[in-house]
Enzyme design. Sequence first.
Site, PDB file in Angstrom:
ATOM      1  N   HIS A   1      -4.998   3.841   7.618  1.00 47.44           N
ATOM      2  CA  HIS A   1      -4.427   3.000   8.566  1.00 47.44           C
ATOM      3  C   HIS A   1      -3.614   3.316   9.724  1.00 47.44           C
ATOM      4  O   HIS A   1      -2.891   4.457   9.649  1.00 47.44           O
ATOM      5  CB  HIS A   1      -3.517   1.977   7.785  1.00 47.44           C
ATOM      6  CG  HIS A   1      -2.562   2.230   6.909  1.00 47.44           C
ATOM      7  ND1 HIS A   1      -1.132   2.486   7.601  1.00 47.44           N
ATOM      8  CD2 HIS A   1      -2.184   2.707   5.907  1.00 47.44           C
ATOM      9  CE1 HIS A   1      -0.380   2.960   6.727  1.00 47.44           C
ATOM     10  NE2 HIS A   1      -1.001   3.199   5.654  1.00 47.44           N
ATOM     11  N   ASP A   2      -3.515   3.000  10.812  1.00 44.37           N
ATOM     12  CA  ASP A   2      -2.774   3.135  11.885  1.00 44.37           C
ATOM     13  C   ASP A   2      -2.977   4.713  12.431  1.00 44.37           C
ATOM     14  O   ASP A   2      -2.083   5.101  13.270  1.00 44.37           O
ATOM     15  CB  ASP A   2      -1.580   2.951  11.749  1.00 44.37           C
ATOM     16  CG  ASP A   2      -1.275   1.675  11.306  1.00 44.37           C
ATOM     17  OD1 ASP A   2      -1.529   0.584  11.990  1.00 44.37           O
ATOM     18  OD2 ASP A   2      -0.758   1.145  10.238  1.00 44.37           O
TER      19      ASP A   2
ATOM     20  N   GLY B   1      -1.667   7.378   6.425  1.00 37.50           N
ATOM     21  CA  GLY B   1      -1.475   6.465   7.420  1.00 37.50           C
ATOM     22  C   GLY B   1      -0.394   7.083   8.594  1.00 37.50           C
ATOM     23  O   GLY B   1       0.286   8.120   8.515  1.00 37.50           O
TER      24      GLY B   1
END
Length: 186
Positions: free
Chosen positions: A122-123, A140
Site C-alpha cells: 500500500h501507498d 508500505g
Amino acid sequence: MSTQIHPTAIVDPDTNIGDGVILGPYSIVEAGVEIGADCEIGPYCRFGSGTTVGARNRFESHCSIGASPQDLKYAGEKTRLSIGDDNVIREFNSFHRGTAGGGGLTSIGSNNLFMAYVHVAHDCHVGSRTIFANNATLAGHVEVGDHSTVGALSAIHQFSRVGEHAFLGAFTAATKDCLPYMRSVG
C-alpha cells in the site's frame, strides 16, 4: 481487435474494459475497475475495486491487482491503485491499493518489468522503466525512482526510497534509502 472475455471470467457490469483486451479464464474484475486498451490478462487474475490500468499491459497468471491494503489501520475506505502503460507483470504478483493515511493511492508508472512473485504494498509509488526481479518486495509507503532495478529476493523497508537509476543486488534488505545512481548489495 475486439475484446475477448473468456466465458469463465467474472466481470462486474460496473467496469470499463477497453478495446482489444484479452481476459483469461477464471479471472475476476470487480466493480469500478478500468482496464485500458489492448491489455492481455492471463488466467486466475483478480482486479480489485479502485484499480485503473493503462493500455497494453500484460498480466500473466495468478496476479492479485488492487486488493485491499495489508494495514491494520485500513477500515474499508475507498482507495486506489493506478498502473500506467506497457508494463509486464509476470505470474503471482500482488499490488495493493493505498490507505487513507498514506494518501489513498498506490501508483505504478509505465514500461516496467515485474518478474514472478513481486509484492508492491500500500501507498507505494513506482516510477517508470524499472525492473523488479523474482520475489522483490516493497513494504508500505516506499518510493522507487525511474530506471531502477530491484534484485531477486530483495526487501525494501517501509517509508524507504530507492533513487533513480539505483541498482539493488539480489538478497538486499534495504532498511534505509538507497541512493540514486548507486549500487546497493547485501
